[in-house]
Scaffold this motif. Sequence first.
Motif, PDB file in Angstrom:
ATOM      1  N   GLY A 101      13.064  -6.588 -15.497  1.00 19.01           N
ATOM      2  CA  GLY A 101      12.699  -6.222 -14.143  1.00 19.01           C
ATOM      3  C   GLY A 101      11.213  -5.963 -14.057  1.00 19.01           C
ATOM      4  N   ILE A 102      10.802  -5.320 -12.978  1.00 18.70           N
ATOM      5  CA  ILE A 102       9.394  -5.025 -12.749  1.00 18.70           C
ATOM      6  C   ILE A 102       9.082  -3.642 -13.293  1.00 18.70           C
ATOM      7  N   THR A 103       7.984  -3.533 -14.029  1.00 19.37           N
ATOM      8  CA  THR A 103       7.504  -2.241 -14.513  1.00 19.37           C
ATOM      9  C   THR A 103       6.076  -2.053 -14.028  1.00 19.37           C
ATOM     10  N   LEU A 104       5.820  -0.907 -13.410  1.00 22.61           N
ATOM     11  CA  LEU A 104       4.465  -0.516 -13.048  1.00 22.61           C
ATOM     12  C   LEU A 104       3.909   0.321 -14.186  1.00 22.61           C
ATOM     13  N   HIS A 105       2.724  -0.055 -14.680  1.00 24.93           N
ATOM     14  CA  HIS A 105       2.110   0.642 -15.810  1.00 24.93           C
ATOM     15  C   HIS A 105       0.955   1.503 -15.307  1.00 24.93           C
ATOM     16  N   ASN A 106       1.014   2.785 -15.602  1.00 24.69           N
ATOM     17  CA  ASN A 106      -0.009   3.758 -15.207  1.00 24.69           C
ATOM     18  C   ASN A 106      -0.409   3.628 -13.738  1.00 24.69           C
ATOM     19  N   PRO A 107       0.571   3.602 -12.836  1.00 25.44           N
ATOM     20  CA  PRO A 107       0.193   3.463 -11.425  1.00 25.44           C
ATOM     21  C   PRO A 107      -0.514   4.721 -10.912  1.00 25.44           C
ATOM     22  N   GLU A 108      -1.360   4.516  -9.928  1.00 25.62           N
ATOM     23  CA  GLU A 108      -1.992   5.629  -9.235  1.00 25.62           C
ATOM     24  C   GLU A 108      -1.093   5.992  -8.061  1.00 25.62           C
ATOM     25  N   PHE A 109      -0.738   7.264  -7.955  1.00 21.95           N
ATOM     26  CA  PHE A 109       0.085   7.744  -6.856  1.00 21.95           C
ATOM     27  C   PHE A 109      -0.806   8.389  -5.809  1.00 21.95           C
ATOM     28  N   SER A 110      -0.430   8.242  -4.543  1.00 18.50           N
ATOM     29  CA  SER A 110      -1.104   8.943  -3.457  1.00 18.50           C
ATOM     30  C   SER A 110      -0.073   9.254  -2.379  1.00 18.50           C
ATOM     31  N   ALA A 111      -0.434  10.154  -1.492  1.00 23.73           N
ATOM     32  CA  ALA A 111       0.479  10.558  -0.416  1.00 23.73           C
ATOM     33  C   ALA A 111       0.606   9.427   0.608  1.00 23.73           C
ATOM     34  N   ILE A 112       1.742   9.403   1.289  1.00 26.01           N
ATOM     35  CA  ILE A 112       2.003   8.429   2.349  1.00 26.01           C
ATOM     36  C   ILE A 112       1.160   8.793   3.569  1.00 26.01           C
ATOM     37  N   ASP A 113       0.692   7.780   4.302  1.00 23.23           N
ATOM     38  CA  ASP A 113      -0.051   8.024   5.542  1.00 23.23           C
ATOM     39  C   ASP A 113       0.767   8.904   6.473  1.00 23.23           C
ATOM     40  N   SER A 114       0.080   9.708   7.251  1.00 30.77           N
ATOM     41  CA  SER A 114       0.778  10.628   8.156  1.00 30.77           C
ATOM     42  C   SER A 114       1.548   9.888   9.250  1.00 30.77           C
ATOM     43  N   ASP A 115       1.219   8.616   9.514  1.00 32.64           N
ATOM     44  CA  ASP A 115       1.933   7.851  10.540  1.00 32.64           C
ATOM     45  C   ASP A 115       3.380   7.559  10.144  1.00 32.64           C
ATOM     46  N   ALA A 116       3.628   7.493   8.854  1.00 36.25           N
ATOM     47  CA  ALA A 116       4.975   7.153   8.378  1.00 36.25           C
ATOM     48  C   ALA A 116       5.804   8.427   8.212  1.00 36.25           C
ATOM     49  N   SER A 117       6.923   8.467   8.872  1.00 36.50           N
ATOM     50  CA  SER A 117       7.806   9.625   8.784  1.00 36.50           C
ATOM     51  C   SER A 117       8.685   9.520   7.535  1.00 36.50           C
ATOM     52  N   GLN A 118       8.841  10.622   6.839  1.00 28.76           N
ATOM     53  CA  GLN A 118       9.683  10.642   5.641  1.00 28.76           C
ATOM     54  C   GLN A 118      11.124  10.266   5.980  1.00 28.76           C
ATOM     55  N   SER A 119      11.620  10.715   7.120  1.00 26.55           N
ATOM     56  CA  SER A 119      13.003  10.385   7.485  1.00 26.55           C
ATOM     57  C   SER A 119      13.145   8.893   7.783  1.00 26.55           C
ATOM     58  N   ASP A 120      12.121   8.284   8.418  1.00 22.89           N
ATOM     59  CA  ASP A 120      12.166   6.843   8.665  1.00 22.89           C
ATOM     60  C   ASP A 120      12.147   6.068   7.352  1.00 22.89           C
ATOM     61  N   LEU A 121      11.294   6.475   6.414  1.00 28.26           N
ATOM     62  CA  LEU A 121      11.226   5.798   5.120  1.00 28.26           C
ATOM     63  C   LEU A 121      12.533   5.967   4.342  1.00 28.26           C
ATOM     64  N   ASN A 122      13.108   7.156   4.366  1.00 28.24           N
ATOM     65  CA  ASN A 122      14.405   7.367   3.703  1.00 28.24           C
ATOM     66  C   ASN A 122      15.462   6.453   4.299  1.00 28.24           C
ATOM     67  N   TYR A 123      15.446   6.276   5.616  1.00 27.14           N
ATOM     68  CA  TYR A 123      16.401   5.389   6.278  1.00 27.14           C
ATOM     69  C   TYR A 123      16.217   3.951   5.806  1.00 27.14           C
ATOM     70  N   VAL A 124      14.964   3.488   5.724  1.00 25.83           N
ATOM     71  CA  VAL A 124      14.687   2.128   5.264  1.00 25.83           C
ATOM     72  C   VAL A 124      15.167   1.947   3.824  1.00 25.83           C
ATOM     73  N   PHE A 125      14.883   2.924   2.950  1.00 24.48           N
ATOM     74  CA  PHE A 125      15.338   2.825   1.561  1.00 24.48           C
ATOM     75  C   PHE A 125      16.865   2.749   1.480  1.00 24.48           C
ATOM     76  N   MET A 126      17.555   3.499   2.325  1.00 23.99           N
ATOM     77  CA  MET A 126      19.017   3.490   2.306  1.00 23.99           C
ATOM     78  C   MET A 126      19.575   2.197   2.915  1.00 23.99           C
ATOM     79  N   LYS A 127      19.060   1.788   4.062  1.00 21.97           N
ATOM     80  CA  LYS A 127      19.628   0.674   4.812  1.00 21.97           C
ATOM     81  C   LYS A 127      19.308  -0.691   4.203  1.00 21.97           C
TER      82      LYS A 127
END
Length: 134
Positions: A101-127
């Motif tokens: 599969g795909i492996t990300l090596h030493n990725p840089e993490f950052s916060a999601i833009d404030s425009d994106a709602s956590q509940s909307d993103l959770n819905y997309v991940f589930m659906k």
Amino acid sequence: MVVEKSYVEYTHPRQISLWLVQFELETILKIIELSCCPFGDDRADIYGDALALDGLGMVYEVNLHFGVTKQEAEAVMSLAGPGRIVMAKGCYSYIPGAGGGITLHNPEFSAIDSDASQSDLNYVFMKNRWIEKN
């Protein structure tokens, strides 16, 4: 730069050529699990599983690998605990087959833009997660 390496599996030796190019993948991740394995005086490896979004919003599985200092490991673990949704950008590899599969090596993490709602993103991940049916 091309580097010749031989990897010996239990039954079949296999020769591959590594072409070391820093292609990067940038995506939104939902962290499933992270585990830290400290070793030596100041080093640690972090391994993890996550779900990622492609450019159309489809969900796929991604493995994570970090080779970091213990101090950097603490920062990664605090930013990206299970269930957290973060932006990630880093070098990736792809190994086909059941154990790959795909492996990300030493990725840089950052916060999601404030425009994106956590509940909307959770819905997309589930659906939009494709589940293989037996």
